[in-house]
Design a protein around this motif. Structure first.
Motif, short mmCIF file in Angstrom:
data_model
loop_
_atom_site.label_atom_id
_atom_site.label_comp_id
_atom_site.label_asym_id
_atom_site.label_seq_id
_atom_site.Cartn_x
_atom_site.Cartn_y
_atom_site.Cartn_z
N MET A 170 -7.08 -1.86 16.92
CA MET A 170 -6.73 -1.54 15.52
C MET A 170 -8.01 -1.41 14.69
O MET A 170 -8.87 -2.28 14.74
N ASP A 171 -8.14 -0.33 13.91
CA ASP A 171 -9.34 -0.21 13.08
C ASP A 171 -9.18 -1.06 11.81
O ASP A 171 -8.14 -1.62 11.54
N SER A 172 -10.27 -1.13 11.04
CA SER A 172 -10.24 -2.04 9.90
C SER A 172 -9.25 -1.58 8.84
O SER A 172 -8.62 -2.39 8.17
N GLN A 173 -9.06 -0.25 8.70
CA GLN A 173 -8.07 0.24 7.75
C GLN A 173 -6.67 -0.27 8.11
O GLN A 173 -5.94 -0.76 7.26
N GLY A 209 -2.20 -6.37 6.89
CA GLY A 209 -2.35 -7.64 6.19
C GLY A 209 -1.60 -7.63 4.87
O GLY A 209 -0.81 -8.52 4.57
N LEU A 210 -1.81 -6.55 4.07
CA LEU A 210 -1.15 -6.47 2.77
C LEU A 210 0.37 -6.39 2.92
O LEU A 210 1.11 -7.02 2.16
N ILE A 211 0.83 -5.63 3.92
CA ILE A 211 2.28 -5.52 4.12
C ILE A 211 2.87 -6.88 4.52
O ILE A 211 3.90 -7.30 4.01
N VAL A 244 -7.15 0.27 -1.58
CA VAL A 244 -6.17 1.11 -2.29
C VAL A 244 -5.20 1.73 -1.29
O VAL A 244 -3.99 1.76 -1.51
N ILE A 245 -5.72 2.23 -0.18
CA ILE A 245 -4.86 2.85 0.84
C ILE A 245 -3.86 1.83 1.37
O ILE A 245 -2.68 2.12 1.53
N GLY A 246 -4.33 0.59 1.58
CA GLY A 246 -3.44 -0.48 2.05
C GLY A 246 -2.36 -0.81 1.03
O GLY A 246 -1.20 -1.00 1.38
N ILE A 247 -2.73 -0.84 -0.26
CA ILE A 247 -1.74 -1.13 -1.31
C ILE A 247 -0.66 -0.06 -1.34
O ILE A 247 0.52 -0.35 -1.49
#
Lengths: 100, 553
Positions: free
Chosen positions: B1-4, B10-12, B363-366
């Motif tokens: 899994m990459d860091s993105q 994690g956020l989900i 931001v992408i994770g949010i």
């Protein structure tokens, strides 16, 4: 329980119906009305974009919000004028609800 | 899994933990908790819960993309999905609340004193909610699949498990507060990227004020390329289709059972009016932002991505091309990627734009967490509705009226688990794109319920025979038109998504004509209808209106 004069009851219903009808007409004009004449309105510019596009993306929605709050506020005033007590409504409502 | 992927997951997970925590904290103990949250939700918070319940994967993931691809013609979604709240808060919600039942089929069954009407309404509710939930589950599949780089199918399965857990635990009471939390997360996730994009493109952090100029610039770019302008009206479809779609979405909004039931959770008619007003404020925040999202996204694609060498595209293109929703091909072979050579799918615009605009991992994770919140909150509300149609309207009111509280609660929970699993299986291979599936659900809701609810509340002469015929006729006409239009047979250029403009008038006509031709309903039912004109404190009885006075005054 106190009987209310028929004319008073009718006046209450008429006042409430009037706001609803007026609000729906305004709501219809800013959405369906503008869409029906979109080509005509496209010659005007508002907030940097053609007016028909502005109405579709912001204008109509803002008007809808104003209408809903306007209706809620005016309806509260009508209720007050006719002596309706909201706290009492809550008690009556809790008793008349069908719970099974 | 990459860091993105790690940041997104994690956020989900953090947000999921929050939803499940809220569900457990507000666990349903009694039947009325389960169906209507004990009817004590304050209007402001109920408005926010309606916002979460209402804004689905189609609103969050699909709408900005639809507006970007269709230009002006996409705005039918914006006006239709907000305008429906006028019908709902003016004409239906307060009156339905005064009637004081648990569900829409229960209102129809009791108002017309007809078990056939109750059964048809319950079945229609299940059909509508089921159609709608397929869109949500496949939406969550797209999001999870993209983040974990797994097949969307497994993504859908993961989503199904999470939804089933918190919906069964909490019932309506738990769902109210999880939906509030989900609304806050989805709206934050939606607004953050457009604020950054607005700063990037115009230097001003308020996108709602700045995107007008961007829209004009896009129009100018289109003219240069010899395309029809972005804001040109009816470039992609007929004017009548625009109007039909807008109408369908409005009446559908006003008659979706899972939305109406949220108005049963407040105390009074007045609270229902204020709930509707607050709900539209919270909904408008996202709907006013979607055209901005679309404009910035298209502007950045046109000015920063189009025109770059085909061999030198940013990393994000590869991962989206792999999902099959983005196509970049140098068709004229000059080594440069032109705007006309980019084909971008509606459903990836919101998810992909933060990557395109280089907004960073957080931001992408949010945005991913917000998309999940939108899909899950609506799916949760839909499942409660399906469960009450089975457990309450069919099992308790029709099959076993002696069933104990405990038995009914158990039946409700089993209905949720079963319907989640079945809907999940259908969602593995969805029959259309998200916005389209959702538009069908709206057409079916409007075509079946809107005339019946409106007449049931405002016309005391409506009778059981009328609504039974009207609902069957309206449902059949709408379903039939969707299938015909999908196969290219259309009236006046109205497509499948505008089927409400066909189904609603047919339903109205049938209900009115059949009611007129059959005997008037009993006086008791007519009085109950007249009674809905007045606030709780006033009662209509034997042709007179009575005021219940405040004791001790």
């Amino acid at each position: 329980m106190k009987k209310i004069d028929k004319s008073v009851a009718d006046a209450y219903f008429k006042a409430r119906t009037m706001i609803v009808v007026i609000c729906l007409i305004i709501g219809g004009l800013v959405s369906f009305g503008v869409v029906a004449f979109a080509e005509f309105f496209s010659q005007f510019t508002f907030m940097g974009m053609p007016f028909h596009y502005y109405m579709g993306s912001q204008g109509a929605v803002v008007v809808f919000v104003i209408l809903l709050f306007g209706n809620a506020i005016i309806s509260d005033r009508i209720d007050k004028k006719f002596g309706i007590d909201e706290e009492h409504n809550v008690r009556v409502s809790a008793g008349s609800t069908v719970d099974h | 899994m990459d860091s993105q992927a790690l940041v997104s997951v994690g956020l989900i997970l953090v947000t999921f933990a929050l939803y499940i925590g809220i569900s457990i904290y507000n666990r349903a103990k009694a039947t009325s908790d389960f169906y209507v949250a004990s009817r004590g939700v304050p209007p402001f918070w109920n408005g926010m819960a309606i916002g979460g319940d209402w804004m689905s994967a189609a609103s969050f993931i699909g709408m900005a993309g639809t507006v970007m691809v269709l230009g002006y013609d996409g705005l039918a979604y914006i006006m239709g999905w907000t305008g429906g709240y006028l019908f709902l808060s003016f004409l239906l919600a307060p009156q339905l609340r005064k009637y004081g039942r648990y569900t829409v089929p229960e209102f129809i069954g009791d108002r017309f004193d007809s078990n056939p009407a109750r059964l048809i309404a319950a079945i229609a509710t299940v059909i509508i909610s089921f159609t709608y939930i397929i869109g949500q589950l496949s939406g969550s599949g797209v999001v999870i699949g993209r983040i974990l780089s797994i097949d969307a199918m497994y993504g859908t399965m993961i989503g199904v498990v999470i939804i089933a857990i918190y919906a069964t635990l909490g019932g309506m009471k738990g769902i109210t507060w999880t939906q509030v939390a989900q609304y806050l997360i989805l709206i934050t996730a939606y607004i953050i990227p457009i604020v950054f994009m607005s700063l990037q493109v115009t230097g001003n952090p308020l996108p709602w004020l700045t995107y007008g100029n961007v829209v004009s610039e896009i129009g100018a770019l289109d003219r240069e390329l010899g395309l029809s302008e972005y804001f040109a009206p009816f470039a992609d479809s007929e004017k009548l289709q625009f109007i039909a779609l807008m109408f369908t979405l409005m009446v559908g909004t006003a008659s979706l059972p899972h939305v109406i039931v949220r108005f049963f959770t407040v105390t009074t008619m007045k609270a229902a009016r204020w709930s509707g007003a607050w709900a539209l404020v919270f909904i408008a925040l996202l709907y006013l932002s979607a055209p901005a999202y679309a404009a910035f996204s298209r502007f950045i694609l046109m000015t920063q991505v189009a025109g770059s060498p085909i061999d030198d595209l940013p990393a994000w293109t590869t991962s989206w091309v792999n999902t099959g929703l983005l196509e970049v091909a140098d068709t004229n072979g000059d080594g440069i990627l032109q705007w006309q050579e980019i084909i971008i799918g509606n459903d990836i615009v919101v998810m992909a734009t933060p990557e395109i605009a280089n907004l960073g991992m957080f931001v992408i994770g949010i945005v991913a967490a917000g998309a999940m919140a939108a899909a899950l909150s609506t799916a949760g509300g839909l499942l409660i509705t399906i469960s009450s149609s089975f457990a309450h309207d069919i099992y308790y009111r029709l099959v076993n009226p002696q069933a104990s509280d405990k038995k009914r609660l158990a039946a409700g929970r089993w209905a949720i688990v079963l319907s989640t699993v079945v809907a999940g299986i259908v969602a593995l291979d969805p029959p259309g794109v998200i916005t389209q599936i959702v538009a069908w659900a709206f057409a079916l809701a409007g075509g079946t319920f809107f005339p019946v609810l409106l007449l049931g509340v405002w016309w005391k002469r409506t009778n059981a025979q009328g609504v039974v015929a009207g609902m069957i006729g309206g449902l059949a006409a709408t379903l039939g038109y969707i299938f015909l239009a999908m196969n290219g047979i259309m009236l006046f250029g109205i497509q499948d998504t505008g089927a409400g403009l066909i189904g609603v008038p047919i339903n109205f006509l049938i209900t009115i004509i059949v009611s007129k031709m059959t005997a008037a309903p009993p006086q008791k039912l007519q009085d109950e209808c007249t009674n809905l004109r007045y606030p709780e404190q006033m009662t209509y009885k034997d042709g007179e209106v009575w005021m219940d006075e405040v004791s001790g005054k």
